[in-house]
Design a protein around this motif. Structure first.
Motif: not given
Length: 286
Positions: A75-76, A146-148, A200-204
């Motif tokens: 989803a990310a 935005r996200t549900p 970097f930003l990992i593990d979403w």
């Protein structure tokens, strides 16, 4: 026979045989894992592939899969403006004869190492200014979307009730714990989930809507063993941390450090207690 919906038995993937899982992932994604690079953690496995990508594999019990599912990494992929690995493909299947699921995601290979081997650091990583600029631009970009989905930090879905219960268990004098701003958050902002010296930003897998300041407060809390680093996090993310919701999130993480399960050997304990006293006074007077 109707399958049991009781919680799945606890499994430590560092010691459980997983060759059959790795074989299935290779067949399904049509790749080969470099078994010499496979990293095994308690709940997940990761490894480099023969096409210079990275595969992350996780096992999760039904009791930890809510209504929104658990495809956070996939989803990310729709997020923009965030320094993160690109998502390529994924698959999921049910574990035989138990209430648990497996999921594998193939991602862009990020060759830079995590800043920390664990959630917190005890030495200053000496990150360049470019790292902090990328952190800020990524978190600011994330906040605009935005996200549900609802964030799940520390395996618990973040709700107003959870915020209230966590804070009041340790700081019962805080009467008003109302969160007034919600925005997307990574929800697992530890030093093991950011790379350096290039950011970097990992593990979403657990990202979603959360109180403003959740990520900044988590990174600050995981920096408390290095006062200069914690101060840098506070300076860089000041607008978030000085908002009402940001103060509550900082106290939320302080409660996890100084609360009933506090460890005297935790290097964050003394600074968390000091910060909590200040926050309690600020929130009571506001």
């Amino acid at each position: 026979m109707t399958p049991s919906l009781s919680p799945a038995a606890a499994v430590d993937l560092r010691v459980q045989p997983v060759d059959d899982v790795l074989d299935r992932v290779e067949r399904s994604l049509q790749l080969r894992l470099d078994r010499d690079t496979v990293l095994r953690k308690r709940r997940s496995i990761g490894g480099r592939t023969d096409r210079d990508t990275w595969v992350r594999i996780e096992r999760r019990g039904f009791d930890r899969i809510g209504d929104q599912g658990w495809n956070g990494t996939e989803a990310a992929a729709v997020l923009h403006g965030v320094s993160m690995p690109e998502w390529y493909a994924g698959l999921a299947w049910r574990a035989p004869d138990e209430p648990a699921m497996w999921r594998a995601d193939e991602l862009e290979l990020i060759a830079r190492p995590p800043v920390g081997q664990g959630a917190l650091v005890i030495d200053d990583p000496q990150l360049p200014d470019s790292w902090w600029k990328a952190l800020n631009s990524s978190l600011d970009a994330l906040a605009e979307q935005r996200t549900p989905r609802v964030a799940t930090p520390d395996t618990d879905t973040i709700t107003q009730d959870l915020v209230t219960a966590t804070i009041r268990e340790v700081f019962p004098e805080i009467v008003d714990t109302t969160v007034d701003e919600w925005m997307p958050a990574h929800a697992d902002m530890t030093w093991a989930n950011v790379t350096g010296p290039e950011f970097f930003l990992i593990d979403w897998e657990d990202w979603g809507m959360a109180p403003r300041g959740l990520d900044a407060a988590a990174l600050w809390c995981n920096s408390l063993a290095v006062p200069s680093l914690a101060d840098r996090v506070r300076r860089e993310r000041r607008p978030d941390l000085e908002s009402r919701s940001g103060r509550l999130m900082t106290l939320f993480y302080c409660a996890k450090v100084v609360g009933p399960h506090a460890h005297e050997a935790d290097p964050r304990l003394a600074p968390a207690r000091e910060a909590a006293a200040r926050l309690v006074a600020e929130l009571q007077s506001s």
